[in-house]
Design a protein around this motif. Structure first.
Motif, short mmCIF file in Angstrom:
data_model
loop_
_atom_site.label_atom_id
_atom_site.label_comp_id
_atom_site.label_asym_id
_atom_site.label_seq_id
_atom_site.Cartn_x
_atom_site.Cartn_y
_atom_site.Cartn_z
N ARG A 18 20.76 -36.29 -15.13
CA ARG A 18 19.69 -37.16 -15.61
C ARG A 18 19.08 -38.00 -14.47
NH1 ARG A 18 17.39 -41.45 -17.57
NH2 ARG A 18 16.44 -41.40 -19.65
N THR A 19 19.93 -38.53 -13.59
CA THR A 19 19.41 -39.33 -12.47
C THR A 19 18.53 -38.48 -11.57
OG1 THR A 19 21.31 -40.80 -12.50
CG2 THR A 19 20.05 -40.72 -10.46
N LEU A 20 18.94 -37.24 -11.31
CA LEU A 20 18.13 -36.33 -10.52
C LEU A 20 16.79 -36.08 -11.20
CD1 LEU A 20 17.66 -34.21 -8.26
CD2 LEU A 20 18.80 -32.55 -9.74
N LEU A 21 16.81 -35.83 -12.50
CA LEU A 21 15.59 -35.53 -13.23
C LEU A 21 14.62 -36.71 -13.20
CD1 LEU A 21 17.03 -33.67 -16.36
CD2 LEU A 21 16.18 -32.70 -14.22
N PHE A 22 15.13 -37.91 -13.41
CA PHE A 22 14.25 -39.08 -13.33
C PHE A 22 13.72 -39.25 -11.91
CE2 PHE A 22 13.32 -43.47 -12.36
CZ PHE A 22 12.48 -43.83 -13.40
N SER A 23 14.57 -39.03 -10.91
CA SER A 23 14.17 -39.20 -9.51
C SER A 23 13.04 -38.23 -9.14
CB SER A 23 15.37 -38.98 -8.59
OG SER A 23 16.39 -39.93 -8.85
N VAL A 24 13.13 -37.00 -9.62
CA VAL A 24 12.05 -36.03 -9.39
C VAL A 24 10.80 -36.48 -10.13
CG1 VAL A 24 11.28 -33.67 -9.82
CG2 VAL A 24 13.60 -34.08 -8.97
N ALA A 25 10.94 -36.81 -11.40
CA ALA A 25 9.79 -37.14 -12.24
C ALA A 25 9.07 -38.38 -11.74
CB ALA A 25 10.24 -37.33 -13.68
N TYR A 26 9.81 -39.39 -11.31
CA TYR A 26 9.15 -40.61 -10.84
C TYR A 26 8.33 -40.34 -9.58
CZ TYR A 26 8.29 -45.26 -9.00
OH TYR A 26 7.68 -46.38 -8.48
N ARG A 27 8.88 -39.56 -8.66
CA ARG A 27 8.14 -39.26 -7.44
C ARG A 27 6.92 -38.37 -7.72
NH1 ARG A 27 13.60 -39.55 -5.81
NH2 ARG A 27 13.97 -40.75 -3.89
N ILE A 64 12.25 -27.34 -15.87
CA ILE A 64 11.66 -28.02 -17.01
C ILE A 64 10.95 -29.31 -16.58
CG2 ILE A 64 12.17 -29.28 -19.15
CD1 ILE A 64 14.42 -27.33 -19.69
N ILE A 65 11.64 -30.14 -15.81
CA ILE A 65 11.08 -31.44 -15.45
C ILE A 65 9.87 -31.29 -14.54
CG2 ILE A 65 12.32 -32.11 -13.32
CD1 ILE A 65 12.12 -34.33 -16.40
N SER A 66 9.90 -30.31 -13.62
CA SER A 66 8.77 -30.11 -12.70
C SER A 66 7.52 -29.71 -13.46
CB SER A 66 9.12 -29.05 -11.65
OG SER A 66 10.23 -29.46 -10.87
N VAL A 126 5.83 -29.32 -4.88
CA VAL A 126 6.46 -28.58 -3.78
C VAL A 126 6.94 -29.55 -2.71
CG1 VAL A 126 6.11 -26.88 -1.96
CG2 VAL A 126 5.12 -26.48 -4.23
N PHE A 127 6.11 -30.51 -2.35
CA PHE A 127 6.49 -31.48 -1.32
C PHE A 127 7.75 -32.24 -1.73
CE2 PHE A 127 6.58 -35.61 0.70
CZ PHE A 127 6.31 -35.31 2.03
N VAL A 128 7.76 -32.75 -2.95
CA VAL A 128 8.90 -33.55 -3.42
C VAL A 128 10.17 -32.72 -3.45
CG1 VAL A 128 9.87 -34.73 -5.44
CG2 VAL A 128 7.54 -35.26 -4.67
N LEU A 129 10.10 -31.52 -4.02
CA LEU A 129 11.29 -30.69 -4.14
C LEU A 129 11.80 -30.22 -2.78
CD1 LEU A 129 10.36 -28.60 -7.32
CD2 LEU A 129 11.99 -30.48 -7.16
N LYS A 130 10.88 -29.93 -1.85
CA LYS A 130 11.29 -29.43 -0.53
C LYS A 130 11.71 -30.56 0.40
CE LYS A 130 11.64 -26.02 2.52
NZ LYS A 130 12.54 -26.71 3.46
N GLU A 131 10.85 -31.55 0.54
CA GLU A 131 11.07 -32.57 1.57
C GLU A 131 12.06 -33.65 1.12
OE1 GLU A 131 9.79 -32.09 4.52
OE2 GLU A 131 8.69 -30.32 3.83
N PHE A 133 14.30 -33.31 -1.85
CA PHE A 133 15.52 -32.80 -2.46
C PHE A 133 16.04 -31.53 -1.81
CE2 PHE A 133 13.40 -35.38 -5.67
CZ PHE A 133 14.44 -36.24 -6.02
N ALA A 134 15.38 -31.07 -0.73
CA ALA A 134 15.86 -29.95 0.08
C ALA A 134 16.06 -28.66 -0.71
CB ALA A 134 17.16 -30.34 0.80
N PHE A 135 15.23 -28.43 -1.72
CA PHE A 135 15.24 -27.15 -2.41
C PHE A 135 14.64 -26.10 -1.48
CE2 PHE A 135 16.18 -29.75 -5.88
CZ PHE A 135 16.36 -29.03 -7.05
N SER A 136 15.12 -24.87 -1.58
CA SER A 136 14.52 -23.78 -0.80
C SER A 136 13.20 -23.38 -1.44
CB SER A 136 15.47 -22.58 -0.76
OG SER A 136 15.52 -21.98 -2.05
N TYR A 137 12.36 -22.68 -0.68
CA TYR A 137 11.08 -22.23 -1.24
C TYR A 137 11.30 -21.26 -2.40
CZ TYR A 137 8.30 -24.43 2.43
OH TYR A 137 7.70 -25.34 3.26
N GLY A 138 12.36 -20.47 -2.31
CA GLY A 138 12.67 -19.56 -3.41
C GLY A 138 13.03 -20.33 -4.68
N GLU A 139 13.83 -21.38 -4.53
CA GLU A 139 14.20 -22.21 -5.68
C GLU A 139 12.98 -22.92 -6.26
OE1 GLU A 139 18.77 -23.58 -4.60
OE2 GLU A 139 17.09 -24.53 -3.55
#
Length: 305
Positions: A18-27, A64-66, A126-131, A133-139
């Motif tokens: 949940r904390t991760l999901l809120f952190s992504v959504a807020y940014r 889902i959250i993205s 893409v910026f938020v997830l990559k820069e 949270f360090a997700f790969s481009y495939g993810e």
């Protein structure tokens, strides 16, 4: 909030992220209220899904959250185009864990969120997830349901755009807090000379009243103009509140030192700061729209990922 002893395995899996999901959504959204809404929507989708087919709950929930956040960004874009005066993100109180992590603090700063607002929903995701949270481009491609090449292109555009508009300087937390404390003392004491020393020559003040309260409708630019604006704080009423009735608090807002102004019955405004290479204040973000101060009023302090 689901209590662990009441929660089933599926609820526990959701609470784990949940904390991760809120952190992504807020940014992605720049709004705590909207982020909470999409987290709630994500819970409904998670509850209704066939979770026996979900091999990786984190990836599934991030997708889902993205997509929920990008959808909301598209729907709110028109509202922001017709917004009265500058649009600033909704400020949030942040805890020490966020402030201690330099990268996390920078990624939730008001200055960066303002820049992210100029990206397309896809570029922002893409910026938020990559820069951040360090997700790969495939993810990320799987999360936003685009091809990997499209995601790479969006990421490249977003990174160039952000770097051009958000120069980064070495973070010195002690220096930033010291300057903020001195700025606050000088402003409430009407010390114009000290304010002139603490502000960068090209300092810009952004004020967001949203048409709900009286604020400058255009950025206030220039050392002397901004210094005089704040030197008057200790002698003039602000939004109908006299200086003697106002409580000013230095606290952590969006990962850095910030100021909360409170009247007898409400939160009046917040201030956050950006700094130049010499440690002087280069930008001030003043949020006074009461619609954006609910999280501050509620006293919620977020620990972000």
């Amino acid at each position: 909030m689901i209590q662990p002893h009441q929660a089933g395995p599926d609820q526990l899996a959701f609470q784990q992220y949940r904390t991760l999901l809120f952190s992504v959504a807020y940014r992605l959204l720049g709004s705590a209220a909207d982020a909470e809404d999409v987290v709630q929507d994500a819970w409904f989708k998670w509850s209704a899904a066939d979770r026996s087919q979900v091999a990786d709950p984190k990836a599934y929930l991030t997708r889902i959250i993205s997509n929920l956040a990008m959808e909301r960004l598209r729907s709110t874009r028109r509202q922001r185009e017709t917004y009265v005066g500058p649009w600033l993100p909704e400020p949030i109180l942040t805890g020490p864990d966020t402030a201690d992590d330099v990268a996390s603090a920078d990624s939730v700063s008001m200055a960066l969120l303002v820049v992210l607002e100029t990206l397309s929903p896809l570029e922002r995701a893409v910026f938020v997830l990559k820069e951040v949270f360090a997700f790969s481009y495939g993810e990320i491609a799987e999360a936003v349901e685009r091809s990997e090449s499209a995601v790479r292109q969006a990421g490249h555009r977003a990174r160039e755009h952000v770097q051009a508009r958000r120069p980064r300087y070495p973070a010195d937390r002690a220096r930033r807090r010291d300057v903020t404390e001195r700025f606050l003392a000088a402003a409430t004491g009407g010390d114009l000379n000290t304010l002139m020393e603490l502000l960068s020559p090209g300092v810009t003040l952004w004020t967001d009243g949203g048409g709900k309260v009286r604020q400058a409708l255009k950025p206030v630019v220039g050392l002397e103009t901004v210094a005089r604006w704040f030197a008057a704080l200790g002698t003039m009423s602000y939004q109908g509140v006299e200086p003697g009735q106002m409580w000013v608090e230095l606290t952590s807002v969006n990962g850095g030192p910030g100021v909360v102004f409170r009247g007898p019955d409400r939160v009046i405004a917040t201030l956050t700061f950006d700094f130049d290479p010499e440690g002087r204040i280069s930008a001030i973000h003043n949020v006074a729209n009461p619609d954006k101060l609910q999280a501050i009023t509620d006293g919620i302090r977020y620990e972000l990922r």
